[in-house]
Design a protein around this motif. Structure first.
Motif, mmCIF file in Angstrom:
data_model
loop_
_atom_site.group_PDB
_atom_site.id
_atom_site.type_symbol
_atom_site.label_atom_id
_atom_site.label_comp_id
_atom_site.label_asym_id
_atom_site.label_seq_id
_atom_site.Cartn_x
_atom_site.Cartn_y
_atom_site.Cartn_z
ATOM 1 N N GLY A 48 16.976 -29.389 -26.125
ATOM 2 C CA GLY A 48 15.803 -30.201 -26.454
ATOM 3 C C GLY A 48 16.117 -31.681 -26.396
ATOM 4 O O GLY A 48 15.375 -32.468 -25.790
ATOM 5 N N MET A 49 17.230 -32.064 -27.000
ATOM 6 C CA MET A 49 17.596 -33.489 -27.022
ATOM 7 C C MET A 49 17.952 -33.989 -25.625
ATOM 8 O O MET A 49 17.581 -35.095 -25.242
ATOM 9 C CB MET A 49 18.765 -33.721 -27.988
ATOM 10 N N LEU A 50 18.664 -33.140 -24.862
ATOM 11 C CA LEU A 50 19.065 -33.572 -23.514
ATOM 12 C C LEU A 50 17.861 -33.676 -22.578
ATOM 13 O O LEU A 50 17.683 -34.669 -21.880
ATOM 14 C CB LEU A 50 20.109 -32.612 -22.938
ATOM 15 N N TRP A 51 17.003 -32.653 -22.592
ATOM 16 C CA TRP A 51 15.809 -32.670 -21.718
ATOM 17 C C TRP A 51 14.849 -33.774 -22.151
ATOM 18 O O TRP A 51 14.345 -34.542 -21.324
ATOM 19 C CB TRP A 51 15.082 -31.328 -21.737
ATOM 20 N N GLY A 52 14.587 -33.816 -23.458
ATOM 21 C CA GLY A 52 13.642 -34.814 -23.984
ATOM 22 C C GLY A 52 14.126 -36.228 -23.731
ATOM 23 O O GLY A 52 13.386 -37.071 -23.219
ATOM 24 N N GLY A 53 15.384 -36.467 -24.058
ATOM 25 C CA GLY A 53 15.955 -37.803 -23.881
ATOM 26 C C GLY A 53 15.988 -38.223 -22.422
ATOM 27 O O GLY A 53 15.530 -39.319 -22.069
ATOM 28 N N SER A 54 16.485 -37.353 -21.561
ATOM 29 C CA SER A 54 16.573 -37.755 -20.150
ATOM 30 C C SER A 54 15.176 -37.857 -19.519
ATOM 31 O O SER A 54 14.979 -38.668 -18.610
ATOM 32 C CB SER A 54 17.499 -36.840 -19.335
ATOM 33 N N GLY A 55 14.225 -37.077 -20.028
ATOM 34 C CA GLY A 55 12.846 -37.193 -19.537
ATOM 35 C C GLY A 55 12.264 -38.575 -19.835
ATOM 36 O O GLY A 55 11.693 -39.229 -18.962
ATOM 37 N N LEU A 56 12.443 -39.011 -21.092
ATOM 38 C CA LEU A 56 11.908 -40.324 -21.476
ATOM 39 C C LEU A 56 12.668 -41.457 -20.764
ATOM 40 O O LEU A 56 12.090 -42.477 -20.401
ATOM 41 C CB LEU A 56 11.963 -40.508 -22.998
ATOM 42 N N LEU A 57 13.967 -41.246 -20.555
ATOM 43 C CA LEU A 57 14.746 -42.264 -19.827
ATOM 44 C C LEU A 57 14.317 -42.331 -18.357
ATOM 45 O O LEU A 57 14.288 -43.413 -17.761
ATOM 46 C CB LEU A 57 16.246 -41.978 -19.928
ATOM 47 N N ALA A 58 13.980 -41.172 -17.800
ATOM 48 C CA ALA A 58 13.503 -41.158 -16.409
ATOM 49 C C ALA A 58 12.216 -41.974 -16.302
ATOM 50 O O ALA A 58 12.016 -42.729 -15.337
ATOM 51 C CB ALA A 58 13.269 -39.718 -15.952
ATOM 52 N N PHE A 59 11.367 -41.849 -17.333
ATOM 53 C CA PHE A 59 10.127 -42.628 -17.363
ATOM 54 C C PHE A 59 10.437 -44.130 -17.397
ATOM 55 O O PHE A 59 9.797 -44.928 -16.711
ATOM 56 C CB PHE A 59 9.283 -42.219 -18.580
ATOM 57 N N GLU A 60 11.450 -44.496 -18.193
ATOM 58 C CA GLU A 60 11.860 -45.906 -18.281
ATOM 59 C C GLU A 60 12.332 -46.413 -16.915
ATOM 60 O O GLU A 60 12.014 -47.531 -16.504
ATOM 61 C CB GLU A 60 12.988 -46.055 -19.312
ATOM 62 N N HIS A 61 13.074 -45.566 -16.201
ATOM 63 C CA HIS A 61 13.576 -45.961 -14.874
ATOM 64 C C HIS A 61 12.425 -46.109 -13.878
ATOM 65 O O HIS A 61 12.448 -46.976 -13.018
ATOM 66 C CB HIS A 61 14.612 -44.957 -14.376
ATOM 67 N N LEU A 62 11.445 -45.241 -14.037
ATOM 68 C CA LEU A 62 10.246 -45.329 -13.194
ATOM 69 C C LEU A 62 9.514 -46.640 -13.484
ATOM 70 O O LEU A 62 9.063 -47.343 -12.574
ATOM 71 C CB LEU A 62 9.340 -44.127 -13.501
ATOM 72 N N TRP A 63 9.454 -46.995 -14.752
ATOM 73 C CA TRP A 63 8.804 -48.219 -15.232
ATOM 74 C C TRP A 63 9.468 -49.447 -14.599
ATOM 75 O O TRP A 63 8.806 -50.388 -14.198
ATOM 76 C CB TRP A 63 8.938 -48.256 -16.759
ATOM 77 N N HIS A 64 10.789 -49.410 -14.527
ATOM 78 C CA HIS A 64 11.544 -50.543 -13.987
ATOM 79 C C HIS A 64 11.697 -50.488 -12.467
ATOM 80 O O HIS A 64 12.420 -51.291 -11.887
ATOM 81 C CB HIS A 64 12.924 -50.630 -14.656
ATOM 82 N N GLY A 65 11.068 -49.496 -11.851
ATOM 83 C CA GLY A 65 11.105 -49.390 -10.388
ATOM 84 C C GLY A 65 12.433 -48.903 -9.842
ATOM 85 O O GLY A 65 12.756 -49.126 -8.669
#
Lengths: 130, 108
Positions: A48-65
């Motif tokens: 849960g922590m790994l999927w959830g955390g990396s999911g939200l981080l992926a969103f951050e990377h998408l945000w920053h292009g």
């Protein structure tokens, strides 16, 4: 750049391990035993922590292009110099992220076992006194 | 700022999860996983940045802070959306099932 890929990869591995462990535990349980917190249940927390955390981080990377919806998906992969920096970041930050999350999970898992053991002992004592 | 907002969201959801059995039934645990996982990962990012730039890390430009705050709020919104979709799929209180069954019998 792409540090979240390391914990996401760990998440894939731990998810597979959790499925296998769960199957084995169910087989053992059908033979009649075990009442303590299952290891597969604890692995679920890590997943849960790994999927959830990396999911939200992926969103951050998408945000920053840093991630694009088309091949090669990572903007750093377009330039060899950026690719080297990305791989370095994955090796340092990415690994540190995976290690920290796993370490926190390990502490939580040990604490959960201790709490369960204390509760069992208290129940035993109460039964013995009664 | 993103780290701060995520940690605050993680603490609030943990308190809600701990104090309310209704919240546990509604799978608030999913939010805990997401917020704590992301907080730990962004903590690593913050430490790395602090090692690189030193005390300057604590004096961000107003524009960066605003963008990070906007990102943090968006992250929280995304996590809530994921939780809501999970809740509707798992349907722990059979609310969706009941509604659909009622509609089907109503149509007949």
């Amino acid at each position: 750049m792409a540090c979240f890929i390391v914990p996401a990869t760990e998440a894939v591995v731990t998810t597979v391990i959790q499925k296998v462990v769960k199957k084995n535990e169910e087989k053992k349980d059908s033979n009649g035993s075990e009442t303590k917190l299952r290891f597969s249940e604890k692995l679920k927390w890590l997943n849960g922590m790994l999927w959830g955390g990396s999911g939200l981080l992926a969103f951050e990377h998408l945000w920053h292009g840093e991630i694009t919806p088309f091949f090669p998906f990572l903007t750093a992969a377009n330039d060899p110099a950026d690719t080297a920096a990305m791989l370095h970041e994955m090796a340092t930050s990415g690994s540190a992220m995976a290690i920290l999350v796993t370490a926190v999970w390990a502490v939580a898992a040990v604490a959960a076992d201790k709490i369960t053991a204390v509760q069992k002992n208290e129940k035993k004592k109460a039964c013995a006194e009664a | 700022m993103t780290l701060l907002i995520t940690i605050i969201a993680a603490v609030i959801s943990t308190v809600i999860w701990y104090t309310s059995s209704k919240a546990r039934e509604l799978k608030v645990g999913i939010l805990l996983y997401m917020f704590w996982g992301a907080s730990l990962m962004w903590l690593v990012d913050a430490v790395v940045e602090y090692l690189e730039v030193g005390a300057e890390y604590f004096e961000p430009a107003a524009k960066d802070m605003l963008n990070d705050a906007f990102l943090g709020i968006s992250v929280v919104a995304l996590a809530f959306t994921v939780w809501m979709v999970y809740l509707l799929i798992k349907d722990p209180q059979n609310t969706v099932k009941k509604l659909l069954t009622e509609k089907r019998t109503g149509n007949k």
